[in-house]
Structure formats: C-alpha cells, structure tokens
Scaffold this active site. Structure first.
Site, PDB file in Angstrom:
ATOM      1  N   GLY A   1      27.350  12.661  15.327  1.00 33.55           N
ATOM      2  CA  GLY A   1      27.698  11.970  16.616  1.00 33.55           C
ATOM      3  C   GLY A   1      27.880  10.489  15.392  1.00 33.55           C
TER       4      GLY A   1
ATOM      5  N   HIS B   1      31.247 -26.704  12.768  1.00 32.62           N
ATOM      6  CA  HIS B   1      31.296 -26.707  10.846  1.00 32.62           C
ATOM      7  C   HIS B   1      30.311 -27.116  10.368  1.00 32.62           C
ATOM      8  CE1 HIS B   1      33.846 -25.667   7.807  1.00 32.62           C
ATOM      9  NE2 HIS B   1      33.891 -26.646   7.151  1.00 32.62           N
TER      10      HIS B   1
END
Ligand code: FAD
Length: 469
Positions: free
Chosen positions: A179, A442
């Site tokens: 799976g 940032h």
C-alpha cells in the site's frame, strides 16, 4: 438543568467533543477502552508515528551532513530505547488528556460501551463492573480499523498492520510495505531510516493515489533513493510463511514473480468502525461503505444520536474529527452550527512532506473546473537553498476572474506546517492579491506562498516567469 451527554470513543473526535461540551457547561460521560482519552491518533496513529518520523529525520540529516563537511559515523540504533522514547511520548500526551479531562469534571469511564436505547448506554467497565448511563444525547466517535482483505491476511507475527509496525518489534533487514498510501509511506520511511531495506508495492499506477502528481513526484524521487524497490501498478496475489520470512507473490510489470521479506506491513487503508452493539435498536443508518450517515450537524437519523470522526466519513483525519466534534456539541446545545469547511488539510509526513488543502488540481480536472495554477519551485527560495532542501514546490489553485485561492498544494520540508496558511487563505476567501500583499518574513519557506501568488501575476521576485498575455 444542564444537558447530560455521553461520548463513546475518546479519540480526537470523542475527547474534543467531551471537553468542549464540558466547557459549555454540559454534564459529560466519556467512554473508551483505554486508560486515558487519546484513541487511535494518540495511542496507535498520528502521535507515535510522528515521534518515530522525528528520529528518522535526524538519521537522514546526519547522513546528509557529510556533504556539508560534518561526519557523524554510522548510527547505532538501540531499538528498545527508541521504543521507550515513543512510548514516553504517547504516555505524556495521554496522561495529559486524562488530567484535563479530570479538571473539566468529565466522567471518564474506561470500558466498552453498547447502546441500550437512543438515550441509554451500558458500559462493561475495564475493572469488571457494569454501569448504565442515561443521557439526553449520545455522540458516537468510534473511529476506524485497518482494512483487511483475506488474501493478505496471513496469521503470522511477521505480517504487521500499522499498530504492529509502530510497536517496533526489531529493525528487520527487509520489509515490504503493501500500500503506497500515507500510512505505509510514513512507516516505511521510518524503517528505511533505521536501516531496513524497504520495498513498497502499490496497486494503482502511482504512490499516494488522489494527490497531485507534481507534488508526489518530489516524494517519489526521494523514495526511489531511500527504498530498495518501488513497485506501482502491481498487485500482491499471495503471501505465505517461508523459512526466513514471508514469501510474497506479485503480479505487475517490473515486479519479481515473488520475493521473501523479513516482515510485511499491510497498510491498504482503514475502514469505519460502526459495529457497536445495540445500534440496531436505533434509527441510525450505515451506508454501503460502513460510515454512519449524518446530516450537516452530524446528527444521525436518530435525533438524539450524533456521529463524528472516522466513523462518520472521509477524510479520516484527526483534525476533521475534532472539528466535527465542536459542530455536534453546538448542535446538541441548540445552535445552528453546520459542518461546511472550505478546506480540510491533508498532510503526508514523509520527507519531503506533502500537504494540500481545498481544491486540488486533480479534483479540478475530474470536476471539469477551469482553474489557474501558479507554482513556485523551492530552488528559487533562499531559505530552501540555505537548508539544502530545494526539493520542494508550492502551488496555488486559483479561480479565474475572481482570483480567489481555491486550493494550495505544497511538497517540501515542513509542508505540513506551511499548509496552515493555505487553509486560512481559503477559509477567509483570500485572493492571490491578498497573499501577494501580505508581508512574509524573510528568509522563510512561508515566502513560497507569497511568491507563488507573485508568480500568478508574472511578478515573482526570484522567478522570471512573465504572465502570458
Ligand atoms: P479514533 O481515534 O479511532 O478513536 C476511536 C476510539 O473509540 C478508540 O479508542 C476505540 O477503541 C474506541 N471505541 C470504539 N468502539 C467503542 C465502544 N463500543 N466502546 C468504547 N470505546 C470504543 N490523522 C491525522 O490527521 N494526522 C496524522 O498524522 C495521522 N497519522 C496516522 C497514522 C497512523 C499509523 C494511523 C493508523 C492513523 C493516522 N491518522 C492521522 C488518522 C487518525 O488517527 C484518525 O483520523 C483519528 O484517530 C480519528 O479519530 P476518531 O476520534 O474518529 O477515532
């Protein structure tokens, strides 16, 4: 007089319902077979898997550090200590939920509940006693169980489900994960990091069926390197016990006819657990897939009974269960709350992580919806370069005309944390302009959301991609 409610099942659906109801002044009885509230998520799911994935990440990074000039040498794995760490994490969290349950004066009963009638519950208590609870309303938060199919059900200690794999029996030499969904990939990544040769077999043509292919591609590239073999469009046809493990027979192009593995982890999905004794004494309906049917308030066809979480429908995720919990409790309180989220985030905690919320590109295609897609590759992100993780992508699915953000998809390190901003944007009806104009710190990976909005306008600072006229 305050209402008395009973919540059966104390996973993130059940305990969230019980605690919220208590906060609203209701009298609450919460029943589960575990010592403390937690359910699958805390005891056998989300939390223990993330504790192990945290360690896997450290192992992977320590290996990678050689490229930065730092060598740690081969790690020594003490599996007993690792298991103890994971168990401590579970214990800390579940004893915490037990404590806050007591603070709220929730009547927590450890035991197994059955329904006597739409307002009465019988409990076989863990201490051997019996108790009958008469209430005004019942919330069923019964959760889900691993899917089993007879051809993959070999009665062997070497064939594990997710619970068995989380118990870390040992660090095997080889493991087959059956799976390619999120649970199999997460647990497979843990074993691969610990040193197991992991192979994965998936019946459909790609890993993580349903997720956008451009996001999955980044994970698939990594998995190809860290796993021994990835077999897609391949079926397991039989399994049998062999002298040194489990012999598995395959059917699919590129797959061996058969191979032997120390362990096989079967993770082919989960099924709702609607089998509670006495449900037939109520008007509650169960659909063809086994989910309890509810309306938008999570009320079943029996007016005093509600159902939430995995047992009440897809997606089977903890945060969806907890959100439904609040809706059901408010509905019991008489409020007009309904379950209608614009975005339910999904996160695959592999490395890189994959996360999405709202409309996916694949869904837009299936539904024949015209959307615009703006993508920001992490190779242009200062932060991604600084942490040496340029294997990422952030994308926005945008409604043409209104420029509203309908969906967000992210692949990359920490995508699971980043997606929350996408959820907020979608829920608030934000437009690409809103995201573009919001100042992001940032240097962070959150900037990739702002910059993908800039890409939409053909004005991304770090990507040269003029808007097509
Ligand atoms: P559950 O958490 O399943 O709890 C149901 C509880 O009800 C169980 O304790 C059960 O024993 C009890 N119960 C059932 N019947 C009775 C009864 N008759 N009497 C008393 N008690 C009863 N989801 C995420 O969102 N993020 C993840 O990272 C994530 N990782 C996962 C990893 C793994 C390995 C697994 C297996 C699942 C993961 N999930 C994850 C899914 C998540 O665990 C489920 O979505 C979530 O637990 C559902 O919550 P729930 O409240 O519906 O029920």
């Amino acid at each position: 007089m305050s209402q008395h409610i009973a919540v059966i099942g104390a996973g993130p659906g059940g305990y969230a319902a019980a605690f919220y109801a208590a906060d609203l002044g209701m009298q609450v009885t919460l029943i589960d077979n575990e010592k403390n509230p937690g359910g699958v998520c805390l005891y056998r799911g989300c939390i223990p898997s993330k504790a192990l994935l945290h360690v896997a990440k450290l192992l992977d990074e320590s290996k990678h550090a050689a490229e930065w000039g730092i060598e740690f040498g081969a790690p020594k794995v003490d599996v007993d200590k690792l298991r103890a760490y994971k168990n401590r994490v579970v214990e800390k969290l579940t004893s915490g939920t037990g404590q806050v349950s007591k603070f709220r004066k929730v009547n927590y009963i450890q035991g197994w509940a059955s329904i006597v009638d739409p307002k009465t519950i019988a409990v076989k208590k863990a201490d051997g006693g019996d108790e009958t609870v008469r209430v005004d309303a019942i919330i069923l938060a019964l959760g889900s169980l691993p899917t089993k199919i007879p051809s993959l059900s070999l009665d062997s200690p070497r064939v594990l489900d997710s619970t068995g794999a989380l118990d870390l029996p040992e660090v095997p030499k080889s493991m087959l994960v059956v799976g390619g969904g999120y649970i199999g990939l997460e647990l497979g990544s843990v074993y691969a990091a610990l040193g197991t040769r992991v192979s994965v077999v998936e019946m459909t043509p790609g890993l993580l069926p349903g997720a956008d292919r451009d996001l999955v591609k980044l994970l698939a590239q990594r998995v190809e390197k860290t796993f021994e073999k990835v077999m897609v469009a391949t079926k397991v046809t039989a399994m049998k016990e062999a002298r040194n493990g489990v012999e598995v027979t395959f059917e699919g192009e590129g797959a061996p006819a058969s191979a032997t593995y120390d362990y096989v982890l079967v993770s082919i999905g989960r099924r709702p657990n609607a089998k509670i004794a006495g449900l037939d004494k109520t008007k509650v309906k169960v659909d063809a897939k086994g989910f309890i049917e509810t309306d938008a308030q999570r009320r079943t066809a029996e007016p005093t009974i509600f159902a939430i979480g995995d047992v009440a429908g897809e997606p089977m995720l903890a945060h969806k269960a907890s959100h439904e919990a609040r809706i059901a409790v408010e509905a019991i309180e008489g409020k007009k709350a309904v379950f209608e989220p614009a975005a339910i985030p999904a996160v695959v905690f592999t490395d890189p992580e994959i996360a999405w919320a709202g409309l996916t590109e694949a869904e837009a295609e299936t539904q024949g919806l015209t959307v615009e897609v703006a993508k920001f590759p992490w190779g242009a992100s200062g932060r991604a370069i600084a942490i040496d993780r340029v294997d990422g992508l952030t994308k926005l699915i945008i409604e043409p005309g209104t420029e509203r953000i309908l969906g967000v998809g992210i692949a990359g390190s920490g995508a699971g944390e980043l997606i929350a901003e996408g959820v907020l944007a979608i829920e608030m009806g934000a437009t690409a302009e809103d995201l573009k104009l919001s100042i992001h710190p940032h240097p962070t990976l959150t900037e990739t959301l702002m910059e993908s909005a800039e890409v939409f306008f053909g004005q991304a600072t770090h990507v040269y991609k003029p808007k097509r006229k």
